[in-house]
Motif scaffolding. Structure first.
Motif, mmCIF file in Angstrom:
data_model
loop_
_atom_site.group_PDB
_atom_site.id
_atom_site.type_symbol
_atom_site.label_atom_id
_atom_site.label_comp_id
_atom_site.label_asym_id
_atom_site.label_seq_id
_atom_site.Cartn_x
_atom_site.Cartn_y
_atom_site.Cartn_z
ATOM 1 N N GLU A 353 0.832 -1.200 0.000
ATOM 2 C CA GLU A 353 0.000 0.000 0.000
ATOM 3 C C GLU A 353 0.865 1.247 0.000
ATOM 4 O OE1 GLU A 353 -2.570 -0.379 3.360
ATOM 5 O OE2 GLU A 353 -3.807 -1.957 2.451
ATOM 6 N N VAL A 354 0.338 2.294 -0.635
ATOM 7 C CA VAL A 354 1.045 3.578 -0.709
ATOM 8 C C VAL A 354 0.081 4.668 -0.255
ATOM 9 C CG1 VAL A 354 2.375 5.145 -2.152
ATOM 10 C CG2 VAL A 354 2.307 2.690 -2.706
ATOM 11 N N ASP A 355 0.483 5.399 0.769
ATOM 12 C CA ASP A 355 -0.318 6.531 1.255
ATOM 13 C C ASP A 355 0.022 7.740 0.380
ATOM 14 O OD1 ASP A 355 -1.504 8.619 2.595
ATOM 15 O OD2 ASP A 355 -1.111 7.796 4.578
ATOM 16 N N VAL A 356 -0.893 8.065 -0.537
ATOM 17 C CA VAL A 356 -0.653 9.199 -1.437
ATOM 18 C C VAL A 356 -1.235 10.493 -0.869
ATOM 19 C CG1 VAL A 356 -0.574 7.728 -3.464
ATOM 20 C CG2 VAL A 356 -2.758 8.691 -2.746
ATOM 21 N N GLY A 357 -2.039 10.377 0.204
ATOM 22 C CA GLY A 357 -2.620 11.544 0.838
ATOM 23 C C GLY A 357 -3.457 12.369 -0.129
ATOM 24 N N GLU A 358 -3.393 13.674 0.010
ATOM 25 C CA GLU A 358 -4.139 14.567 -0.876
ATOM 26 C C GLU A 358 -3.199 15.283 -1.842
ATOM 27 O OE1 GLU A 358 -6.523 17.136 1.482
ATOM 28 O OE2 GLU A 358 -7.819 15.532 2.201
ATOM 29 N N GLY A 359 -2.118 14.563 -2.219
ATOM 30 C CA GLY A 359 -1.133 15.131 -3.132
ATOM 31 C C GLY A 359 -1.738 15.455 -4.486
#
Length: 468
Positions: A353-359
């Motif tokens: 999993e990759v936390d891309v946030g609100e990028g």
């Protein structure tokens, strides 16, 4: 040499004096001489057209000139048998060195020899036997060898038949398992559709029930509204009349108006009571994905010079200054701001999993370890990349060629990547909502695969550990 002379004389006796070859189907005439049947018939020419003269025609023997008639021709079976024996004898092998018949067998050398070979120093002291005597024993050995080879041939045929049977059984098992999987999922789909219909029916029933209550309430209030309007109209007309009309039963009118009360119907709740909790046993997507989860960390040796890594190598952001030439690694991306994960994937199912946030932008996926890192490369499966991208220009896209717009309705804050090396499939999931995003078409992976990331300004990426 006597045998050769005898054979020569026998051949001379069996030679046709017309064609000078060994006689074929020999026939004799009245003088005793014999010829090939075909040769003698050609010599005599066509038979007379008059049937009565066919057998009385007279001819002269080609050798002794003695007269004979066409009817005197008789097949010579004994001579024919002699010729057959002579032909068989001539077919026997002869010694290449001495020209004699190979009628002996040397046990020591295992070869046929003639009587002169037996006297040579090469075979002196060797055990020899007549071909007629040695043949039966070796014939039995050859027959035994044939028997063993037959057994091996039979065993090979049995194994071949057994393997063919296994292939058929395997195909049957695979087909049965395929049908079972399809039937199980069809049953599951039927169950889900039935549950869906059940919940929709409940919702529809609740909808109708609440709407009916609201309509009843609306009707009650409408009835009261009309009654109030009627009383108001009555009092307004009284006020506009003469003084006598105003005062006529004024106290009763006031009493009746003061007695009017607004009866507000019971309030109707707009909270929907029909709840649909999807059974976790079927649809806990995240739980099933995480059964294949691996911990992924970033590989600093592959990082583009502008990328900054955290100490635990789980977070990367863009904004660094390019290092000097002495800091360049031969594994580093030098054109695009990319970085790879340390982990390598070659088999099985792997999920991270990759936390891309609100990028505002990112590339997330996997790539072949051998992808180009020092030249401008278009990220697509043909170049070894299987990834998704968010960018200001195109929004969410799959990096196929041409690009595939995704049109996501929900923003994924955490992206899950599932790699199935055996099947050749890369799938992406919105971990936030537990939904599938995109699956690349099946492919064969010719090289090791590694996690792949491209980092955009103000859009850090974070790799949570499997325990989080």
């Amino acid at each position: 040499m006597a045998s050769a002379t005898t054979s020569k004389k026998m051949r001379e006796e069996a030679t046709c004096s017309i064609c000078l070859n060994l006689m074929a189907e020999p026939v004799s005439i009245s003088c005793g001489h014999s010829y090939c049947q075909a040769c003698l018939l050609r010599f005599m020419g066509p038979a007379s057209s008059q049937q009565s003269h066919q057998h009385t025609q007279t001819f002269s023997c080609p050798q002794c000139r003695a007269p004979f008639q066409r009817g005197s021709l008789r097949p010579n079976k004994q001579l024919g048998g002699l010729i057959a024996a002579l032909q068989e004898q001539e077919q026997e092998l002869s010694c290449q060195e001495h020209g004699e018949r190979l009628h002996l067998f040397c046990e020591d050398e295992g070869q046929l020899i003639c009587w002169r070979c037996e006297r040579d120093p090469q075979h002196k002291g060797h055990a020899t036997a007549l071909v007629e005597d040695a043949g039966p024993g070796y014939r039995e050995k050859l027959q035994e060898a044939v028997r063993k080879l037959r057994q091996l041939e039979e065993e090979c045929a049995n194994q071949k038949a057994f393997t063919a049977k296994q292939i058929a059984e395997w195909n049957e098992k695979i087909e049965a398992r395929r049908q079972k999987i399809q039937a199980d999922f069809q049953s599951l789909l039927s169950f889900v559709r039935a549950e869906e219909r059940s919940y929709l029916w409940r919702l529809e029933s609740e909808e109708e029930h609440t709407l009916q209550r609201l309509r009843d309430r609306e009707a009650t209030l409408g009835q009261q509204s009309r009654e109030l309007e009627s009383r108001i109209l009555e009092l307004e007309e009284r006020c506009q009349g003469s003084a006598q009309k105003v005062l006529q039963d004024v106290k009763g009118a006031l009493s009746r108006s003061q007695a009017v009360r607004l009866e507000i119907p019971e309030a109707v709740s707009l909270e929907i009571q029909t709840e649909c909790e999807i059974p976790e046993v079927y649809f806990d997507l995240r739980k099933r994905l995480r059964s294949h989860q691996v911990g992924v960390t970033l590989d600093p040796e592959t990082a583009h010079p502008e990328l900054i890594l955290s100490k635990d190598q789980r977070q990367v952001m863009r904004g660094g200054c390019p290092q000097g030439a002495e800091d360049f690694s031969p594994l580093r991306f030098t054109v695009s701001p990319c970085i790879l994960g340390r982990q390598s994937f070659t088999s099985g199912r792997q999920y991270f999993e990759v936390d891309v946030g609100e990028g505002i932008g990112w590339d997330v996926g996997v790539c072949l370890e051998s992808v180009q890192r020092f030249v401008e490369t278009m990220q697509k499966p043909e170049a070894g990349f299987w990834a998704l991208r968010l960018c200001a220009k195109d929004g969410y896209v799959a990096l196929t060629w041409p690009r595939t717009p995704l049109g996501l309705k929900e923003q994924p804050l955490v992206v899950g990547v599932l790699l199935d090396c055996e099947v050749g499939v890369v799938s992406f999931y919105n971990v936030t909502s537990g939904s599938h995003i995109f699956t690349f078409p099946r492919a064969s992976f010719p090289d090791v695969l590694r996690p792949y990331f491209q980092v955009y300004p103000y859009s850090p990426l974070f790799l949570p550990s499997p325990d989080q």
